[in-house]
Design an enzyme around this catalytic site. Structure first.
Site, PDB file in Angstrom:
ATOM      1  N   CYS A  51      -1.555   5.869   9.413  1.00 53.14           N
ATOM      2  CA  CYS A  51      -1.899   4.626   8.709  1.00 53.14           C
ATOM      3  C   CYS A  51      -2.890   4.980   7.618  1.00 53.14           C
ATOM      4  CB  CYS A  51      -2.470   3.599   9.693  1.00 53.14           C
ATOM      5  SG  CYS A  51      -3.889   4.206  10.641  1.00 53.14           S
ATOM      6  N   ARG A  84       0.837  -1.206   0.000  1.00 51.21           N
ATOM      7  CA  ARG A  84       0.000   0.000   0.000  1.00 51.21           C
ATOM      8  C   ARG A  84       0.867   1.249   0.000  1.00 51.21           C
ATOM      9  NH1 ARG A  84      -4.633  -0.039   4.401  1.00 51.21           N
ATOM     10  NH2 ARG A  84      -5.297   1.768   3.193  1.00 51.21           N
TER      11      ARG A  84
END
Length: 282
Positions: A238, A178
């Site tokens: 995050c 990611r």
């Protein structure tokens, strides 16, 4: 007080003025709680208990913090006072709502809060019989004082400046794919905040059993990652400000407290038409 508690220590703990919270999130959270939880544990849901409803993730991300008033109301409903000892766990090795709730309580100055190391799986592995009966909370007789706010957060402007300041550090705790922009299952754009380093929480924080690594091992890993940057000059993020709290707990456990949380995280940054990085930087 250590941010972590082992299952055996929890079982032997004085239950006077102790509240155990089963904090789970996402689809089926309540059903998973009913399928098996620690006896007496109260259910807390990431949505809506630990996040505010938002129709525009570009302003605060997918899981913005609730108002201090709403959080105080939640604690009152759960029977928690400033003197209550709180132990929280989830079914994701503390990486989901448990760490978020731990951080929220710490951020308002609640003095006694710990996360069960290894989550509900640690209890199962220990042979603890789980309950399938919902525990109904008894509200506190006195409302929890409304905090002034959540300490230790930074906004999107400060993150952008910190990522290009050699005296500060931005840590992206998402998995490397990611971070590199190779995949993005939740947000609109793949990639990362330019200048942020990648320290995937599962790789850095957890051992093979799903528990936090020993404090000295975590300290060595994060001391290396931080380099010359002080923990208090570090920002952690995050996807939406939830799993980042797992790393904030790891830093606390390692004896490196003081890092800040960017609550909006990638879910906010990626919706603001801001620069996107895809290079690898550890």
């Amino acid at each position: 007080m250590s941010p972590l508690i082992e299952i055996n220590d929890l079982l032997l703990a004085d239950k006077t003025n102790l509240v155990i919270l089963d904090s789970r999130g996402f689809a089926g959270a309540h059903d998973r709680y009913l399928a098996g939880h620690l006896d007496g544990a109260l259910f807390v849901n990431l949505d809506p208990d630990l996040a505010a409803h938002t129709e525009n993730a570009a302003e605060g991300g997918r899981h913005p913090l609730p108002t201090p008033e709403a959080f105080a109301e939640l604690l009152t409903r759960l029977g928690i006072t400033p003197e209550t000892r709180v132990v929280v766990y989830d079914d994701k090795a503390g990486a989901n709502s448990a760490a978020r709730l731990w951080w929220m309580l710490k951020a308002i100055g609640h003095p006694q809060v710990q996360v069960l190391n290894g989550g509900v799986q640690a209890a199962i592995d220990h042979g603890v019989a789980l309950s399938t009966e919902e525990t109904v909370p008894t509200p506190a007789s006195t409302p929890y004082p409304v905090p002034a706010g959540f300490n230790g957060t930074v906004n999107i402007d400060e993150v952008g400046k910190a990522a290009h300041d050699d005296s500060r550090l931005v840590i992206d705790v998402r998995e490397n794919a990611r971070y590199l922009g190779q995949t993005e299952p939740l947000d609109l754009i793949a990639g990362h905040i330019p200048g942020a380093i990648n320290a995937p929480y599962m790789l850095f924080n957890l051992d093979a059993s799903g528990k936090y690594k020993p404090a000295e091992e975590l300290r060595a890993a994060y001391t290396d990652a931080l380099g010359n940057v002080k923990p208090q000059d570090t920002i952690v993020h995050c996807g939406s400000g939830v799993t980042a709290c797992h790393t904030l707990l790891a830093l606390e456990h390692a004896g490196l407290p003081g890092a800040k949380l960017y609550v909006g995280s990638w879910s906010e940054w990626s919706r603001r038409d801001l620069p996107v990085g895809k290079e690898n930087r550890y």
